[in-house]
Design a protein around this motif. Sequence first.
Motif, PDB file in Angstrom:
ATOM      1  N   ARG A 115       0.850  -1.194   0.000  1.00  0.00           N
ATOM      2  CA  ARG A 115       0.000   0.000   0.000  1.00  0.00           C
ATOM      3  C   ARG A 115       0.888   1.248   0.000  1.00  0.00           C
ATOM      4  NH1 ARG A 115      -4.685  -2.054   4.262  1.00  0.00           N
ATOM      5  NH2 ARG A 115      -5.308  -3.888   3.015  1.00  0.00           N
ATOM      6  N   ASP A 138      -1.833   4.658  -3.646  1.00  0.00           N
ATOM      7  CA  ASP A 138      -3.174   4.469  -3.100  1.00  0.00           C
ATOM      8  C   ASP A 138      -3.687   5.738  -2.443  1.00  0.00           C
ATOM      9  OD1 ASP A 138      -3.485   1.584  -3.645  1.00  0.00           O
ATOM     10  OD2 ASP A 138      -1.798   1.395  -2.263  1.00  0.00           O
ATOM     11  N   ILE A 163      -3.742   4.518   4.477  1.00  0.00           N
ATOM     12  CA  ILE A 163      -3.499   3.275   3.731  1.00  0.00           C
ATOM     13  C   ILE A 163      -3.758   2.034   4.581  1.00  0.00           C
ATOM     14  CG2 ILE A 163      -1.875   4.346   2.124  1.00  0.00           C
ATOM     15  CD1 ILE A 163       0.420   3.072   3.718  1.00  0.00           C
TER      16      ILE A 163
END
Length: 213
Positions: A115, A138, A163
């Motif tokens: 992530r 992300d 995240i």
Amino acid sequence: MEEDPKGLLVDYGGVLTPSVGRSFRDFEEASGLPKGTVFTAVRAAYEHAEGDDPISRVERGELEIDDFNELLAEEFAAQGHEVDPDGLARRMFAGMRPDGLMWEVVRAAHDEGVRTALVSNSWGVDGYPRDRLEEVFDAVLVSGEVGMRKPDPAFFELATDTIGVPPDRCAFVDDLDRNVEAARELGMLAIHHTDPRETAAALSDFLGLSVEL
């Protein structure tokens, strides 16, 4: 049982782009200014501030970029250099275009399930290649939009919360020591970025990536 994901937090200028210093030198050359003029003006803006300095304020979005440009132009004028304040910060950072191995590292991490979050201090919020960033991150956290700046621990905590990865499972990459130290104190693998291959190797080990170095 599937292992919990890891996270990668990355600075923008000087990590995903050439260095800030190089961009400033390019601006000086294009503007006919002596080398070091930009850093002198920025340092003077910091030193002449009454109360909270303008760099911190513009990075948190508390000072409008046009007002910040006017202030910087005044510091250039104090050195004997007339500089147009219109779009001044944008012109100073024009050389910081996306480039280099670190983009491929972030892309590989994102593709392999890590992530990813951009965590960037900003002078204005319009100079980022948003479409390209959204391909590999992300979350895109820009200081002037979220109202906090590195090395404030709250900025890092916002990124890890966004995240959904705890700090001790995150790596952080930045070209400034003070930001690296703040991330390290939160338990992250914090990397002071000076050489792309060394950074890529360290991230590959921590994140389990297969990146062509």
